[in-house]
Design a protein around this motif. Structure first.
Motif, PDB file in Angstrom:
ATOM      1  N   ASN A 336      84.759  82.681  54.837  1.00  0.00           N
ATOM      2  CA  ASN A 336      85.094  82.834  53.475  1.00  0.00           C
ATOM      3  C   ASN A 336      83.984  83.525  52.796  1.00  0.00           C
ATOM      4  O   ASN A 336      84.057  83.934  51.633  1.00  0.00           O
ATOM      5  N   GLN A 337      82.949  83.911  53.321  1.00  0.00           N
ATOM      6  CA  GLN A 337      81.633  84.696  52.705  1.00  0.00           C
ATOM      7  C   GLN A 337      81.006  85.515  53.787  1.00  0.00           C
ATOM      8  O   GLN A 337      81.277  85.153  54.955  1.00  0.00           O
ATOM      9  N   TYR A 346      73.981  79.677  53.274  1.00  0.00           N
ATOM     10  CA  TYR A 346      75.448  79.402  53.104  1.00  0.00           C
ATOM     11  C   TYR A 346      75.700  78.483  52.204  1.00  0.00           C
ATOM     12  O   TYR A 346      75.204  77.302  52.035  1.00  0.00           O
ATOM     13  N   ASP A 347      76.919  78.879  51.509  1.00  0.00           N
ATOM     14  CA  ASP A 347      77.230  77.956  50.302  1.00  0.00           C
ATOM     15  C   ASP A 347      78.555  77.079  50.860  1.00  0.00           C
ATOM     16  O   ASP A 347      79.550  77.707  50.911  1.00  0.00           O
ATOM     17  N   LYS A 348      78.269  75.852  51.228  1.00  0.00           N
ATOM     18  CA  LYS A 348      79.408  75.117  51.552  1.00  0.00           C
ATOM     19  C   LYS A 348      80.259  74.774  50.598  1.00  0.00           C
ATOM     20  O   LYS A 348      81.749  74.439  51.104  1.00  0.00           O
ATOM     21  N   ASP A 349      80.192  74.924  49.255  1.00  0.00           N
ATOM     22  CA  ASP A 349      81.005  74.690  48.196  1.00  0.00           C
ATOM     23  C   ASP A 349      81.931  75.832  48.017  1.00  0.00           C
ATOM     24  O   ASP A 349      82.882  75.702  47.298  1.00  0.00           O
ATOM     25  N   TYR A 350      81.552  76.989  48.354  1.00  0.00           N
ATOM     26  CA  TYR A 350      82.281  78.353  48.074  1.00  0.00           C
ATOM     27  C   TYR A 350      83.570  78.445  48.845  1.00  0.00           C
ATOM     28  O   TYR A 350      83.445  78.478  50.159  1.00  0.00           O
ATOM     29  N   LYS A 351      84.628  78.544  48.320  1.00  0.00           N
ATOM     30  CA  LYS A 351      86.085  78.624  49.098  1.00  0.00           C
ATOM     31  C   LYS A 351      86.510  79.976  49.377  1.00  0.00           C
ATOM     32  O   LYS A 351      87.234  80.225  50.372  1.00  0.00           O
ATOM     33  N   LYS A 493      73.728  82.549  46.135  1.00  0.00           N
ATOM     34  CA  LYS A 493      74.237  82.853  44.953  1.00  0.00           C
ATOM     35  C   LYS A 493      74.660  84.546  45.072  1.00  0.00           C
ATOM     36  O   LYS A 493      75.629  84.927  44.655  1.00  0.00           O
ATOM     37  N   THR A 496      77.677  84.943  47.539  1.00  0.00           N
ATOM     38  CA  THR A 496      79.031  84.444  46.977  1.00  0.00           C
ATOM     39  C   THR A 496      79.551  85.259  45.518  1.00  0.00           C
ATOM     40  O   THR A 496      80.703  85.615  45.330  1.00  0.00           O
ATOM     41  N   GLU A 500      82.802  87.263  45.323  1.00  0.00           N
ATOM     42  CA  GLU A 500      83.893  86.720  44.277  1.00  0.00           C
ATOM     43  C   GLU A 500      84.081  87.850  43.078  1.00  0.00           C
ATOM     44  O   GLU A 500      85.325  88.060  42.732  1.00  0.00           O
TER      45      GLU A 500
END
Length: 544
Positions: A336-337, A346-351, A493, A496, A500
């Motif tokens: 997803n990223q 790696y941003d585990k919260d980014y969907k 950041k 993502t 985004e």
């Protein structure tokens, strides 16, 4: 002067993949057979063996084995150690690196390697005339901007102190600079050989590495022989290897099963994977490892309609990634990223963008394209890539986008992606981004930065966000390990926000690497799927 800064950088790089890379274990019963030679197969020919230009998983291993660098990674590890450099120091401010060269190293043309060769080689990579996809790695060297803009023909930050000493001066601390010097792009080459090749050094390479190219019959084979003057003791462990070109992956696996082939370079096609996993006949022949990799579709931000961010966001929402992963028997997880899950930052919260056909259609309508549009999708012609491209094509058709598939040999896909305005979309599968070194910056500089949006580069989205550049440079300058948490958070950041707000990619999946090798091949798995060079030709061997 102290090398404490260097040790911290190397340690941080090693820790970043400590769960990924086991220590190399020697097996007393698994000794190397003397005089052995092996056969490796690929479907497509090699594009080039020029270390300043070659940048795909197919040629990377061969180039790495033919050339040497100041710094390198011991086989199967991500721990930086001196190679051509006998020793080195780094100033306390992290901006001056001084290397003492090893005595007695010779190029394969017989000439001794000296410090001026180091300066020439780095400047050749940075020189825009070379069109090196790796030039941006060396942005922190003083004089980089002047050279890349054409205002200077040399780097004032690379100084030859004497024949055995070379000094680098950076404009700012760069925690990954030593990793950059371990890349193929920093391989040392002799100027006279480059000049004599007349623009064809990629076919007539001269280095100081473990192997020498003895024959290249285009479309048929490349033959490499052991360099008798290689300066690393007990390496290489084979006397040579032949790369046979034009082998369909399934045919290569049948030949491997018969003992006619030692490494099937293109991996295991999904159609054969489950059969091999279940069959005792293939026991011990499959190497299956996690890797720092993302496979994606690039969206050329410089051509219509992909110059509209709503269009890029819409096609992101159109792709059913779970269905695509089923094509490769589940040997991946949805992406997803930009960064892969095992990479720091790696941003585990980014969907990311959810699969949503109706919302994708609505975005296209907002962009003035309610009836869709026509485009082209480039892909490698090696299975399963055309089938994955067809799945992407079907998903796009569901939102009114008609994508014509251009299935080409790997070098042609790379050339199309690196030509501004040519490839609107590229499915990177088979050419997906594998980390050059275990740091998040490696997923920005060579594939998303402004400096990589150049002819011959790997920024196939031709994406350049000038507001992001100073943030990326500031993140690069944060020292390791003291600022590791802050550094990783900032990189997270950056990636993502890029996805985004700008969506230059469709991240599709993070794939495991699978290689098939013959039963006579020895050694631990990591020398067949190495964290820095894919196949470690220096270290692989035939069992006695």
């Amino acid at each position: 002067m102290t090398n404490g800064f260097l040790k911290r950088a190397a340690l941080a790089a090693m820790l970043a993949t400590s769960s990924l890379v086991p220590a190399v274990v020697a097996h007393a019963a698994d000794e190397a057979a003397p005089g052995a030679k092996i056969i490796v197969t690929y479907k497509d020919d090699i594009a080039t063996l020029d270390p300043a230009i070659g940048y795909d998983w197919q040629n990377w291993s061969m180039i790495n084995a033919m050339f040497s660098r100041l710094i390198d990674y011991p086989a199967g590890t991500s721990e930086l150690k001196p190679s051509l450099a006998e020793s080195y120091t780094v100033s306390d401010d992290g901006k001056t690196y001084t290397f003492k060269l090893r005595d007695g190293v010779k190029f394969t043309n017989g000439r001794p390697l000296v410090a001026s060769d180091v300066k020439y080689s780095i400047e050749r990579t940075v020189n825009p005339k070379t069109q090196s996809p790796g030039a941006g790695f060396y942005h922190s060297i003083s004089g980089y901007d002047a050279m890349t803009s054409g205002k200077a023909d040399s780097l004032d930050g690379v100084k030859v102190v004497d024949d055995h000493t070379v000094e680098f001066t950076l404009t700012q601390p760069d925690a990954t600079f030593l990793n950059d010097l371990a890349l193929n792009f920093a391989s040392i080459v002799p100027k006279e050989a480059v000049d004599a090749a007349g623009g064809d050094f990629g076919k007539k390479p001269v280095g100081s590495g473990a192997f020498i190219l003895k024959e290249w019959t285009v479309g048929q084979r490349l033959v490499f022989e052991k360099n008798p003057d290689y300066f690393v003791k007990d390496r290489p462990r084979i006397d040579g290897y032949t790369v046979e070109i034009g082998q369909e992956p399934l045919v290569a696996l049948l030949r491997l099963q018969k003992g006619e082939v030692d490494i099937a370079g293109d991996g295991i096609p999904p159609a054969k994977y489950l059969e091999m996993k279940k069959s005792k006949d293939f026991e011990g022949m499959i190497v299956d490892r996690q890797q720092l990799e993302t496979s994606y579709v690039t969206l050329n931000t410089q051509v219509k309609p992909f110059d509209n961010v709503k269009v890029r966001q819409a096609v992101n929402m159109a792709i059913n990634k779970d269905r695509i992963i089923r094509i490769i028997n589940g040997r991946a997880v949805p992406a997803n990223q930009v960064l892969p899950p095992l990479m720091a930052g790696y941003d585990k919260d980014y969907k990311g963008y959810a699969y949503d056909v109706e919302k994708a259609k609505a975005l296209l309508a907002e962009a003035g394209l309610k009836d869709g549009f026509s485009t082209e999708l480039y892909t490698s012609n090696t299975d399963p890539q055309p089938r994955i491209a067809q799945a992407i094509q079907q998903d796009l058709a569901a939102i009114g986008v008609k994508a014509e598939i251009k299935a080409l040999a790997n070098p042609n896909v790379i050339a199309a992606g690196g030509t501004q305005g040519q490839a609107a979309m590229v499915w990177s599968g088979g050419l997906g981004w594998i980390a050059d070194f275990p740091d998040p910056s490696d997923f920005y500089g060579p594939i998303l930065s402004c400096s990589s949006a150049v002819a011959g580069g790997w920024n196939w989205s031709w994406y350049c966000n000038k507001d992001m550049e100073p943030r990326a440079q500031a993140a690069d300058a944060l020292p390791l390990p003291a600022k590791a948490t802050e550094r990783n958070a900032e990189w997270g950041k950056i990636f993502t926000e890029i996805q985004e707000k700008d969506a230059p990619w469709i991240p599709v999946f993070n794939e495991r690497r699978v290689v098939a090798k013959s039963k006579r091949m020895g050694g631990e798995d990591q020398i067949y799927i190495d964290p820095t060079r894919v196949i470690d030709y220096d270290a692989i061997y035939v069992k006695k």
